[in-house]
Design a protein around this motif. Structure first.
Motif, short mmCIF file in Angstrom:
data_model
loop_
_atom_site.label_atom_id
_atom_site.label_comp_id
_atom_site.label_asym_id
_atom_site.label_seq_id
_atom_site.Cartn_x
_atom_site.Cartn_y
_atom_site.Cartn_z
N THR A 170 -6.70 -6.09 -3.87
CA THR A 170 -5.31 -5.67 -3.96
C THR A 170 -4.62 -5.19 -2.33
O THR A 170 -3.38 -5.43 -1.80
N ASP A 171 -5.52 -4.32 -2.01
CA ASP A 171 -4.82 -3.56 -0.53
C ASP A 171 -4.59 -4.81 0.67
O ASP A 171 -3.70 -4.62 1.21
N ARG A 172 -5.45 -5.68 0.50
CA ARG A 172 -5.57 -6.66 1.54
C ARG A 172 -4.14 -7.47 1.18
O ARG A 172 -3.51 -7.85 2.11
N ILE A 173 -4.03 -7.86 -0.06
CA ILE A 173 -2.74 -8.79 -0.42
C ILE A 173 -1.34 -7.84 -0.21
O ILE A 173 -0.76 -8.51 0.51
N PHE A 174 -1.71 -6.55 -0.25
CA PHE A 174 -0.38 -5.99 0.19
C PHE A 174 -0.34 -5.98 1.73
O PHE A 174 1.09 -5.95 2.16
#
Ligand code: MCN
Ligand code: CUN
Length: 781
Positions: A170-174
């Protein structure tokens, strides 16, 4: 037997329970009157947080008619000053040294008369030393915050941390996303206002050594087990009876101190004890719902494709974590917050916090925090649409989980059983005339009028639940049914769930009628008496149809299989030569040779084949393989009065899909009631405390329930996407409308103001709140 005679599944059978209700002949707990009965009333705290220096009961005790005054000191000697909560926390029954919320139980008076008890409550003198209240969960987490629960072996007010999904992904996509939108949302504390308040009649009979408790319980068996564990009384010596219940909505799931004190009192005095809350006590001290402080973010592509959701929540649980979520889900099923949308990843974190308020996080027609989840995602999708200048319907079509993707594995781990979201939304848009409404909106806007259109396309998650993940205090969340077919073909069905107004006496009879080909009027449904009903986990979280409804169908099918053997015997053919068709067992190829269930039932007691057990009964304990995922597409049209800030719901259309419908009239009633209970927190209801922790909304003067005057005409429609794993294809529906309505209403109000730069408004959207916004934006009249 014809379908018209049977009146089984799909027929709008009038409610079998209503003749007694509309004649005022229901039996509610307060209707239970036993010889020699005593009355209990409760002394409550005027402080949110205080040390108790002294309780003087002498004046109260001296009053004629007063039998006893029970304090925490006395309960402590019986090891009953504290009780376990359903969430594995502990809760004060009566305090020994301090109180931790306004209106908390402090002592109990037992008297020969309800009015004497109430007078004696005023005569109990309590000396308090006020302590600083802890009201804001953010403040509560600061290192210097006063401790709400020094009884716990910890130095903070933090209760638990819970998360779901894939944080790293999730953090990577953000990090790489083209568009990110973020929003803080607060969903305030609210309270159900069932017509009937909570209460009980507890009666210990020394002659039989048996304790009977009539109580307003949504889960009588679970409560019996808790009572047995708390008091040490063997479980077969406890009988819990839930008679007619005047609304539950989740508020009758927790065990309240009053039940325990009344039970203690009957064991002590060997007399029946009645305790019935008054309206203010119910509103001030029973468990509360919501109180979620949410920070949500969506990551998306510029074309509107959602990629990930990130949510952080502070959950204000008050002084005791007395919610009734399944053990592994302290934040309920909030992690269903990716909703109806297909995305690559999600991460959800929730922290529970103690404050000096009554137990929170409980229920208001909510399916375990799904209201909060749906509000979050449905608001965020609109905020993203606004950011990208897209139409809210278009962005939803673009992101829906598609029909061919079911069963769909969500990024937080749920397996959605079935759905067709585009069809539901398309139907809603067509029915309401969406394009025409948008055109009208543009025209009105040009004239300075404020009109908004709001959409909510929600996914519910109900039917708790499969035993591998769902339990309450270790008890697996199966449910049950037991069916007895009498010789004349009349039937009694006993179920492990507990109606509070949902019409189970009718709908469960219809299930059996359909499965057995017996007219619905020959079928009686019973529940709520733990001495007779099979063990079940009770009614909440719209679980009855998915669990006990399935159990009822399976038990009926067991009966049918036995009936087949008897029919074969009567018709002198092999069981394999029979088929169940048009509500009878018919000889294949010779459908005029048949036996009805009535004939078979009689034979089951009079003329059964040698070697077969007589009788015609069956039971089923049903462990559901999955939850069910009902859904809906709601559209709300509002006009805003620029002179008063009042929101007028001009039109509201709810398209619901709960799979196979057992009784369309009851389902429509559920939806009407649920929509009103969705509108209430969106526009009116909120529990408010002042800076001392005193409740400001403790009566209906200030806690604004909608009446028929405020309630618009609800339009309903349906699509039918059966559940693939439920024996009848049915999904729950009881809470869908309460969950789906608030974001539709808020989205409509925000839509009306979006051209002025308004992106979000927290509920409740009261006229005062809205008028201030209109003033800020310079459009107030
Ligand atoms: N039903 C149906 N076909 C379906 C689904 C449901 O005919 N496909 C019928 C059921 O058979 C049942 C009623 O609709 O008679 C609601 O069923 P279900 O969705 O299974 O929910 P429950 O029976 O478990 O009821 C619980 C739900 C909850 S959790 C709250 S809160 C709530 C609600 O029901 N509380 C209520 N509706 C309520 N309605 C009334 N009058 N009073 C309450 O306290
Ligand atoms: Cu969440 S309110 Mo209903 O589950 O009784």
């Amino acid at each position: 037997m014809t379908a018209t005679a049977v009146r089984g599944i799909g027929v709008p059978v009038k409610r079998k329970e209503d003749p007694r209700f509309i004649r005022g002949k229901g039996t509610y707990v307060d209707d239970v009157k036993l010889p020699g009965m005593l009355y209990m009333d409760i002394v409550r705290s005027p402080y949110a947080h205080a040390r108790i220096k002294r309780i003087d009961v002498s004046k109260a005790r001296a009053m004629p008619g007063v039998i006893d005054v029970i304090t925490g000191e006395e309960l402590a000697k019986a090891n009953l000053a504290w009780m376990p909560t359903l969430m594995g926390d502990r809760q004060m029954v009566l305090p020994t040294d301090r109180v931790v919320y306004y209106a908390q139980e402090v002592a109990a008076v037992i008297a020969t008369d309800r009015y004497i008890a109430a007078d004696a409550v005023l005569a109990v003198e309590v000396e308090y030393e006020p302590l600083p209240p802890v009201l804001d969960p953010f403040e509560a987490l600061k290192p210097d915050a006063p401790l709400v629960r020094p009884d716990r072996d910890q130095k903070t007010n933090h209760i638990w941390h819970w998360e779901a999904g894939d944080k790293e992904k999730t953090d990577r996509i953000f990090q790489e996303a083209e568009v990110v939108v973020a929003q803080d949302l607060y969903i305030p504390r609210i309270h159900v206002a069932s017509i009937e308040t909570c209460g009980c009649v507890a009666n210990y009979d020394p002659a039989t050594d048996k304790l009977t408790i009539w109580m307003t319980s949504q889960a009588p068996h679970a409560h019996r087990t808790v009572f047995s564990l708390v008091t040490g009384i063997p479980e077969h010596k406890i009988r819990v009876i839930s008679p007619d219940i005047g609304g539950g909505f989740g508020g009758k799931v927790p065990v309240y101190p009053g039940y325990v004190i009344a039970t203690y009192a009957t064991l002590k005095h060997k007399k029946p004890i009645k305790w019935i809350e008054d309206r203010s006590e119910n509103l001030q001290a029973d468990s509360f719902a919501r109180d979620y402080h949410i920070h949500a973010e969506l990551a998306a592509n510029r074309d509107g494709k959602i990629r990930a959701l990130r949510v952080k929540v502070l959950a204000d649980h008050g002084a005791f974590d007395a919610a009734a979520n399944p053990s592994r889900f302290p934040a309920g099923l909030f992690s269903v917050c990716t909703g109806s949308y297909d995305m690559e990843a999600a991460h959800v974190e929730v922290d529970g916090v103690y404050t000096t308020k009554p137990p929170g996080g409980v229920a208001y027609r909510c399916s375990f925090r799904v209201t909060e989840a749906v509000h979050t995602i449905e608001r965020m999708v609109d905020i993203l649409a606004d950011e990208l200048g897209m139409d809210p319907a278009e962005i939803r079509f673009k992101n829906f989980i598609q029909p061919h993707q079911f069963p769909y594995k969500s990024p937080t781990g749920w397996e959605y059983d079935s759905g067709n979201y585009p069809a539901a939304l398309q139907k809603a848009l067509d029915m309401i005339g969406y394009r025409e409404l948008r055109r009208e909106q543009a025209e009105r806007r040009a004239r300075g009028e404020l009109m908004g259109i709001g959409i909510s396309t929600f996914t519910e998650i109900v039917g708790a639940g499969p035993s591998h993940t769902f339990d309450i205090l270790g008890i697996k969340m199966f449910d049950s049914a037991e069916i007895r077919v009498h010789p004349t073909g009349a039937v009694i069905v006993r179920i492990g769930v507990q109606t509070q107004g949902q019409g189970h006496e009718t709908t469960f009879a219809q299930i059996v009628a359909e499965e057995l080909g017996i007219p619905v009027e020959y079928i009686t449904v019973e529940h709520g008496d733990t001495d007779t009903a099979p063990y079940g986990l009770g009614t909440y979280a719209s679980r009855s149809t998915p669990t006990a409804g399935a159990a009822t169908a399976v038990a009926a099918r067991k009966i049918r299989e036995k009936a087949r053997l008897i029919a074969a015997h009567l018709l002198e053919v092999s069981p394999d030569d029979l088929e169940w068709k048009d509500y009878a067992f018919r000889v294949k190829g010779a459908p005029d040779r048949y036996k009805t269930m009535q004939e078979i039932a009689f034979a089951a007691y009079t003329n059964f084949p040698l070697g077969l057990e007589p009788g015609l009964e069956a039971e089923c304990y049903y462990d559901p393989p999955n939850l069910t995922f009902p859904f809906g597409a709601y559209v709300c049209v509002v006009d805003i009065d620029r002179g008063t800030g009042q929101v007028k719901i001009r039109e509201f259309l709810a398209v619901d899909d709960c799979g196979t419908i057992i009784n369309p009239m009851i389902v429509e009633g559920q939806i009407h009631g649920g929509l009103t209970m969705g509108m209430a927190p969106a526009l009116f209801e909120e529990i408010v405390y002042d800076e001392n922790g005193t409740m400001l909304s403790g009566t209906f003067m200030d806690y604004l329930l909608p009446t028929a005057v405020e309630t618009p005409h609800w339009k309903t429609a349906k699509t039918v996407t059966p559940s693939p794993h439920h024996p009848l294809g049915a999904k729950g529906v009881g809470e869908s409308p309460t969950i789906g309505a608030p974001p539709a209403i808020v989205n409509a109000v925000v839509d009306a103001l979006s051209h002025l730069g308004v992106r979000h408004i927290d509920i409740p959207i009261t006229p005062a709140k809205l008028y201030r916004i209109l003033q800020e934006k310079g459009v107030a009249e």
